[in-house]
Design a protein around this motif. Structure first.
Motif, PDB file in Angstrom:
ATOM      1  N   THR A  87      21.730  65.104  14.422  1.00 24.50           N
ATOM      2  CA  THR A  87      23.021  64.515  14.066  1.00 24.50           C
ATOM      3  C   THR A  87      24.151  65.512  14.311  1.00 24.50           C
ATOM      4  OG1 THR A  87      21.951  63.036  12.488  1.00 24.50           O
ATOM      5  CG2 THR A  87      24.307  63.400  12.198  1.00 24.50           C
ATOM      6  N   SER A 109      25.063  60.100   9.544  1.00 24.10           N
ATOM      7  CA  SER A 109      23.719  59.729   9.972  1.00 24.10           C
ATOM      8  C   SER A 109      23.500  58.229   9.774  1.00 24.10           C
ATOM      9  CB  SER A 109      22.694  60.528   9.166  1.00 24.10           C
ATOM     10  OG  SER A 109      21.420  60.181   9.627  1.00 24.10           O
ATOM     11  N   ASP A 128      19.417  55.522  14.719  1.00 22.68           N
ATOM     12  CA  ASP A 128      18.321  56.264  14.105  1.00 22.68           C
ATOM     13  C   ASP A 128      17.231  55.243  13.785  1.00 22.68           C
ATOM     14  OD1 ASP A 128      16.546  57.555  12.397  1.00 22.68           O
ATOM     15  OD2 ASP A 128      18.110  58.802  11.505  1.00 22.68           O
ATOM     16  N   GLU A 154      18.136  58.758  17.722  1.00 16.99           N
ATOM     17  CA  GLU A 154      17.215  59.650  17.024  1.00 16.99           C
ATOM     18  C   GLU A 154      15.941  58.864  16.700  1.00 16.99           C
ATOM     19  OE1 GLU A 154      19.061  61.929  13.845  1.00 16.99           O
ATOM     20  OE2 GLU A 154      21.048  61.636  14.711  1.00 16.99           O
TER      21      GLU A 154
HETATM   22 MG    MG Z   1      19.851  62.875  11.780  1.00 14.13          MG
END
Ligand code: MG
Ligand code: ADP
Length: 152
Positions: A39, A57, A77, A104
């Motif tokens: 991040t 995030s 993510d 991510e």
């Molecule tokens: Mg992260």
């Protein structure tokens, strides 16, 4: 390509440099353990895209969209994908869309990824130390060129 950063500021700086080079439909996969700096690196990418808002995030929202830069940034993510499916999230629309996708924990949607991407692995070099190793692995010509530009 591999490089080493000594602290978060240097990781942000590399992210920013890469962010300057990005174009719509670029796909970056960020690998690394919790707290590696994925991040943090994305924060730099955002700066390079001209996004002034802080990057939070997307752990629970899965996708955060930033529209105020040169081109949109879609920060994902996939760690808590759980009940949603890649189709429901509209992943393929994002990949073919108007912005950059930075993901991510892409291993949770491995079967849904395009063949071409830039994978960036961030690893801690020593516990309790601020050193990180960034390893860039390009799949496809666009990303080979991107890494070549980044080295300059
Ligand atoms: Mg992260
Ligand atoms: P991740 O998204 O991979 O879980 P974060 O970017 O949220 O990790 O957190 C990384 C943490 O490590 C931040 O608190 C950051 O300040 C710290 N840090 C220390 N050194 C570095 C470095 N060289 N690069 C990136 N982050 C670093």
């Amino acid at each position: 390509m591999q490089l080493r950063t000594e602290n978060a500021t240097q990781t942000v700086a590399w992210g920013k440099k890469l962010g300057h080079l990005l174009q719509a439909q670029d796909l970056l996969l960020l690998d690394g353990d919790l707290g590696a700096g994925k991040t943090t690196f994305t924060q730099g990418l955002a700066q390079g895209l001209g996004i002034t808002r802080p990057i939070k995030s997307p752990t629970f929202t899965l996708i955060r969209e930033y529209q105020m830069g040169r081109i949109p940034l879609y920060h994902m993510d996939m760690y808590r994908l759980e009940d949603s499916s890649p189709e429901e999230l509209g992943l393929s629309e994002y990949f073919a869309g108007d912005g950059v996708v930075v993901m991510e924990w892409s291993q949770f949607v491995a079967d849904f990824l395009p063949a071409q991407y830039l994978r960036i692995q961030i690893t801690r070099l020593a516990q309790a130390d601020e050193q990180r190793q960034l390893t860039f692995q390009a799949q496809g010509q666009r990303y080979q060129e991107l890494v070549a530009s980044l080295r300059k």
